[in-house]
Design a protein around this motif. Structure first.
Motif, PDB file in Angstrom:
ATOM      1  N   TRP A 433       0.844  -1.213   0.000  1.00 26.35           N
ATOM      2  CA  TRP A 433       0.000   0.000   0.000  1.00 26.35           C
ATOM      3  C   TRP A 433       0.872   1.254   0.000  1.00 26.35           C
ATOM      4  CZ3 TRP A 433      -0.618   4.329   2.859  1.00 26.35           C
ATOM      5  CH2 TRP A 433      -1.757   5.082   2.650  1.00 26.35           C
ATOM      6  N   LEU A 434       1.948   1.253   0.799  1.00 29.23           N
ATOM      7  CA  LEU A 434       2.827   2.423   0.866  1.00 29.23           C
ATOM      8  C   LEU A 434       3.486   2.683  -0.497  1.00 29.23           C
ATOM      9  CD1 LEU A 434       4.243   4.626   2.486  1.00 29.23           C
ATOM     10  CD2 LEU A 434       5.991   2.960   3.119  1.00 29.23           C
ATOM     11  N   GLN A 436       2.332   2.031  -3.411  1.00 28.62           N
ATOM     12  CA  GLN A 436       1.342   2.524  -4.371  1.00 28.62           C
ATOM     13  C   GLN A 436       0.905   3.961  -4.074  1.00 28.62           C
ATOM     14  OE1 GLN A 436      -1.821  -0.310  -4.221  1.00 28.62           O
ATOM     15  NE2 GLN A 436      -0.624  -1.977  -5.164  1.00 28.62           N
ATOM     16  N   HIS A 437       1.079   4.427  -2.831  1.00 29.64           N
ATOM     17  CA  HIS A 437       0.563   5.747  -2.459  1.00 29.64           C
ATOM     18  C   HIS A 437       1.671   6.722  -2.070  1.00 29.64           C
ATOM     19  CE1 HIS A 437      -2.897   3.044  -1.970  1.00 29.64           C
ATOM     20  NE2 HIS A 437      -3.652   4.093  -2.224  1.00 29.64           N
ATOM     21  N   ARG A 438       2.922   6.431  -2.452  1.00 37.79           N
ATOM     22  CA  ARG A 438       4.010   7.363  -2.112  1.00 37.79           C
ATOM     23  C   ARG A 438       3.812   8.744  -2.737  1.00 37.79           C
ATOM     24  NH1 ARG A 438       8.439   5.799   0.614  1.00 37.79           N
ATOM     25  NH2 ARG A 438       8.804   3.559   0.935  1.00 37.79           N
ATOM     26  N   HIS A 439       3.211   8.773  -3.897  1.00 38.29           N
ATOM     27  CA  HIS A 439       3.038  10.069  -4.593  1.00 38.29           C
ATOM     28  C   HIS A 439       2.050  10.988  -3.864  1.00 38.29           C
ATOM     29  CE1 HIS A 439      -0.202   7.444  -5.994  1.00 38.29           C
ATOM     30  NE2 HIS A 439      -0.900   8.546  -6.237  1.00 38.29           N
ATOM     31  N   GLU A 440       1.275  10.431  -2.929  1.00 37.45           N
ATOM     32  CA  GLU A 440       0.296  11.236  -2.206  1.00 37.45           C
ATOM     33  C   GLU A 440       0.878  11.822  -0.911  1.00 37.45           C
ATOM     34  OE1 GLU A 440      -3.420   9.212  -1.636  1.00 37.45           O
ATOM     35  OE2 GLU A 440      -3.084   7.913  -3.377  1.00 37.45           O
ATOM     36  N   ASP A 483       1.135  13.449   7.000  1.00 36.40           N
ATOM     37  CA  ASP A 483       1.477  12.112   6.508  1.00 36.40           C
ATOM     38  C   ASP A 483       1.187  11.069   7.581  1.00 36.40           C
ATOM     39  OD1 ASP A 483       2.259  13.178   4.147  1.00 36.40           O
ATOM     40  OD2 ASP A 483       4.427  13.054   4.531  1.00 36.40           O
ATOM     41  N   PHE A 486      -2.515  10.455   7.745  1.00 34.55           N
ATOM     42  CA  PHE A 486      -2.936   9.733   6.529  1.00 34.55           C
ATOM     43  C   PHE A 486      -2.602   8.234   6.661  1.00 34.55           C
ATOM     44  CE2 PHE A 486      -1.888   8.449   2.068  1.00 34.55           C
ATOM     45  CZ  PHE A 486      -3.188   8.484   1.590  1.00 34.55           C
ATOM     46  N   ASN A 490      -5.137   4.831   7.098  1.00 35.93           N
ATOM     47  CA  ASN A 490      -5.194   3.798   6.056  1.00 35.93           C
ATOM     48  C   ASN A 490      -4.501   2.494   6.438  1.00 35.93           C
ATOM     49  OD1 ASN A 490      -6.415   5.100   3.443  1.00 35.93           O
ATOM     50  ND2 ASN A 490      -5.069   6.657   4.326  1.00 35.93           N
TER      51      ASN A 490
END
Length: 919
Positions: A433-434, A436-440, A483, A486, A490
């Motif tokens: 999950w991390l 896939q969502h680093r860009h956020e 961060d 967030f 999640n």
């Protein structure tokens, strides 16, 4: 029962003296407890538990019994290699000396001594058993780490352990015997009751069935008689088949006799026919020989006739050829004239052909340009080869870099597997999950922490993993509050911690440096100096786990642990132990703890995070270099193609000029060749043979052919005369063969009549033979069937004599008896079998019931005898325990009672009840 005390107030088996050397917290200790010692008092850390551990280990106990360390070597005082425990016990008399000694060392080895002599452990256990000392019995010996286990004992278990611990040695044996006997008693009582009820039911049913049994027996006798008759029936059928077989056998003999007579007669008539056939065969052979000679004569005549015809055709050809020659002589003169005219015309064309100037200068100019373009194209080709070589090397480096990066990322998978095995079941999902969502995210997020830490030294990995709590290894570290929120939101489903790192350099305390005094004691570094990690990760580990206050020592440090503590170091690691000193918040006293160093289960397969980032950066640079080299190679390839195209155009222009030059040369050579060819043709026509000589030659050939034709005609005439002679002889032989055929036919007419008689006899014999075989088979089947029904014995043969002698009469008698048996009606078809079976059941049950009653009386006597010895002793023992227990609790101003929970003959449910009442 409790043992009686001697004059010295000691009981047999009491501890008189305890001596410890290098054991746990003691350097050397000699303790002489009194006869009534039951309490040891002292502050925490003074060695009370050490004394209890020594007693248990010296009296045959194992380390697991104490609930502390699992190996005996852990009980040796730190810094020492070995130690010992010596316990002196009171014997049956005051003068009897019993000294048990156990030597131990850090290699987990034990050596047992009895009165100073080395003995095996089993001898020590026998001595301990003699005094009923049971360190593994919680009612006799209860270490503080196993109090919970004692609290879980049921009343039944308490009774069993009490009997083993303080009772008569026969009590547990008698108790087990009573339990077993009571189980047997219950089984026997149940069996007696069940079998008695069943026996009464069977007797009642038997009385009801006796009325029908007699009628059943009458019917059985009739059916048995029917069965005996049925046994004779197949033997009567066998006798009938045997008579039929003998009759057929006689018919077979008659048919065989007639067949032999017919065969003899046929043989007499066959001899003259065979002789005539042999004579006819000789005549036919002569006819065949003459026929072959006639065929050969015809073939030779045809050959000669064919050769004569061919010679005639050749003669006609020669005459025709002479006619053609006469006509061709006229056209030859015309062809000579025409050939001369063709030669003159070709020479005129050759003279009129204009001269061609060779373009040598233009060709040389084009050759120089082509050579120059080739040099330029070759230079581009070499440059492109260098680019391709460099591109290949760069791609190889890129592939190696990718493989190395993939290998390191595979190490990350191993680390994630290790975390999942240690309890983080959804760590893979959280990590994915991390990614896939680093860009956020606003700032870099690290985690899990285990993937970010790299320890090069295996021993240091053991220290670091032992210092850091397990939850931190699976944690994710953020550097921004949003961060963190967030991730907390999640990653909640994945059960992983999220830590937020906030840099605070102004309040950070500078860690202590390694001094010379520390180095002298083997201290080499702090725990925060032996691993690599991103700054945020390292700061979190240091602040959360106190790594800057944990030091790393050597084996020398292990031996001088007390001196290390004096330097102000309260936490340090050695290859074998982890030392910690803590100060009490209440009394202010300092207590220390020593724990063994456990091997790392997580860090040993870690990878260098910095190396992964460097490899990723290197991979990106190589990919950009590959793209740049590809573009440069394509540019050189385009320039090379332009030069090659220009060179190809000039080469084509040069080839066109050369083609024109070659065409002019070829055109002149063709003109010269045409003149020479026409001259040779004229000479050939002029050299043709003269007509007269050719005509004479043809006449000679025709005369020779006619002479051969005459010879062939003479040969044909001679062959015709020979053929007439063969034909005449063949006709005579053929007529003689026809006469033989007529005589043989006359003889064969009579022979066929006798053959017909012989065939009929043979068919009759075969029929009889088959009939005999069928009868033999039927007879064998009948006998086998009869034997399957019954073998004839003297008794059975005697019964057969009283029965009817024919099949019809016997079958009628069988039917009469069956009808008579069927007239006896009853409802239950199996009444007799049931009656006899029930009779056997009644007899068997009666015998079994009598035996069970005897066994029941015997078992009751044995239980009463055991109970008379066991129960009063047990009641007395529990009463003494209750008296002491109640008195002790009364002195503490509370109430306590110990009672025996009895359950009649259910001895497996007897137990001890402990009741306590507080104010």
């Amino acid at each position: 029962m409790f043992s009686s005390r001697g004059q010295d107030d000691y009981i047999a088996g009491n501890i008189i003296e305890i001596e410890l050397h290098n054991f746990m917290t003691f350097d050397h200790l000699i303790c002489k407890p009194g006869s009534l010692l039951n309490l040891v008092i002292g502050p925490n850390g003074s060695g009370k538990s050490s004394l209890v551990c020594a007693i248990a280990l010296a009296l045959g106990g194992e380390p697991q019994l104490l609930g502390r360390a699992t190996s005996i070597g852990a009980y040796v005082k730190r810094g020492e290699e070995s130690g010992y425990i010596k316990i002196s016990l009171r014997g049956d008399s005051k003068d009897e000396q019993i000294i048990v000694m156990r030597k131990i060392d850090t290699r987990n080895k034990s050596e047992w001594l009895f009165n100073g002599k080395v003995v095996p452990k089993r001898d020590i256990l026998e001595i301990i058993k003699r005094f009923n000392i049971q360190v593994n019995n919680l009612t006799q010996f209860l270490p503080q780490d196993r109090v919970c286990e004692f609290a879980k004992l049921t009343p039944v278990q308490l009774l069993e352990e009490t009997e083993k611990a303080v009772g008569d040695p026969q009590l547990p044996v008698q108790h087990l015997a009573l339990i077993e006997k009571s189980r047997q008693l219950k089984k026997i009582q149940c069996a007696v009751e069940k079998n008695g009820d069943t026996l009464n039911q069977l007797k009642a049913l038997k009385a009801e069935q006796e009325k029908d049994v007699e009628r059943v027996r009458q019917r059985v006798e009739l059916l048995e008689k029917v069965e005996s008759m049925k046994k004779k029936l197949p033997w009567l059928k066998y006798d009938m088949k045997k008579a039929e077989y003998m009759e057929v056998k006689e018919r077979e003999k008659d048919a065989k006799k007639k067949l032999d007579e017919a065969a003899n007669t046929l043989n007499e008539f066959s001899k003259p026919i065979e002789k005539k056939r042999q004579e006819k065969a000789t005549m036919d052979a002569k006819c065949k020989k003459l026929s072959n000679l006639m065929n050969d004569n015809v073939k030779r005549r045809m050959d000669f006739l064919e050769k004569a015809n061919q010679a005639g055709v050749q003669v006609q050809g020669k005459y025709k050829e002479m006619e053609d020659l006469r006509r061709q002589e006229q056209s030859r003169q015309q062809r000579i004239l025409k050939a001369k005219e063709d030669v003159a015309a070709a020479e005129l064309d050759l003279q009129n052909l204009p001269a061609y100037e060779h373009p040598k200068g233009e060709l040389e100019n084009l050759g120089a340009q082509i050579l120059e373009l080739g040099v330029f194209a070759n230079q581009k080709r070499l440059q492109m080869a260098e680019k391709e070589k460099k591109l290949t090397q760069t791609k190889l480096t890129l592939r190696q870099c990718s493989d190395g990066l993939k290998d390191m990322e595979n190490k990350n998978n191993k680390l994630l597997h290790a975390l999942r095995n240690s309890g983080a079941e959804k760590i893979f999902e959280a990590y994915e999950w991390l990614q896939q969502h680093r860009h956020e995210l606003n700032k870099e997020v690290y985690g899990p922490v285990l993937l970010e830490v790299n320890v090069s030294n295996r021993v240091h990995a053991n220290y670091l993993e032992g210092q850091v709590p397990n939850y931190i290894w699976k944690s994710f570290i953020t550097q921004d509050a949003s961060d963190r929120d967030f991730l907390v939101k999640n990653l909640r489903l994945f059960d992983v911690p999220v830590l937020n790192y906030v840099s605070n350099d102004s309040h950070r305390k500078e860690p202590g440096q390694i001094t010379e005094e520390m180095r002298a004691l083997g201290i080499s570094s702090r725990l925060d100096q032996v691993f690599d990690a991103p700054n945020a990760v390292k700061e979190v580990l240091t602040s959360q786990c106190g790594l800057e206050y944990s030091y790393i020592g050597s084996k020398e440090t292990d031996q001088k642990a007390d001196e290390v503590e004096k330097l102000g170091i309260s936490d340090f690691w050695t290859p074998e132990n982890h030392y910690r000193w803590t100060r009490s918040r209440y009394g202010g006293h300092v207590s220390g703890s020593v724990e063994p160093v456990f091997p790392s289960r997580l860090l040993l397969c870690s990878s260098d995070v910095g190396a992964i980032e460097r490899l990723r950066s290197r991979k990106k640079e190589l990919e950009e270099s590959v793209v740049e080299l590809e573009e440069s190679r394509k540019s050189l390839q385009t320039e090379q193609r332009l030069l090659e195209d220009k060179e190809a155009k000039l080469q084509k222009q040069r080839e066109e000029i050369i083609s024109v030059v070659q065409h002019e040369k070829r055109k002149r050579r063709e003109m010269e060749s045409r003149v020479n060819q026409r001259k040779r043709k004229l000479e050939s026509i002029e050299k043709e043979d003269d007509l007269d000589s050719v005509m004479a030659k043809l006449l000679d050939q025709a005369a020779s052919l006619n002479s051969q034709r005459f010879k062939y005609a003479i040969e044909i005439k001679n062959l015709l005369l020979e053929a007439i002679s063969y034909k005449w002889s063949y006709a005579e032989k053929h007529m003689a063969s026809i006469e033989f055929d007529a005589k043989i036919r006359d003889l064969e007419v009579d022979l066929k009549q006798h053959q017909k008689f012989a065939e009929q006899a043979s068919l009759q014999y075969e029929y009889c033979k088959k009939e005999v075989e069928d009868c033999r088979k039927e007879l064998s089947d009948a006998k086998r069937h009869a034997e399957s029904i019954a073998f004839i014995t003297p008794e059975l043969e005697k019964e057969f004599l009283e029965m009817p002698t024919t099949i019809e009469e016997l079958e009628a008698a069988i039917q009469d008896n069956i009808s008579q048996a069927n007239s006896i009606l009853f409802l239950n078809q199996n009444i007799l079998q049931e009656y006899e079976h029930r009779q056997k059941q009644i007899e068997g049950l009666a015998t079994k019931l009598e035996a069970d009653k005897k066994e029941l009386k015997r078992c009751l006597r044995e239980i009463d005898a055991l109970k008379e010895n066991w129960l009063p002793t047990l009641r007395s023992l529990v009463a003494q325990i209750n008296e002491t227990f109640s008195r002790n609790f009364q002195e503490m101003a509370v109430a306590g009672e110990v009672s025996l929970d009895e359950h009649d003959t259910d001895f497996d449910q007897f137990g001890i009840l402990i009741k306590v009442k507080f104010r």
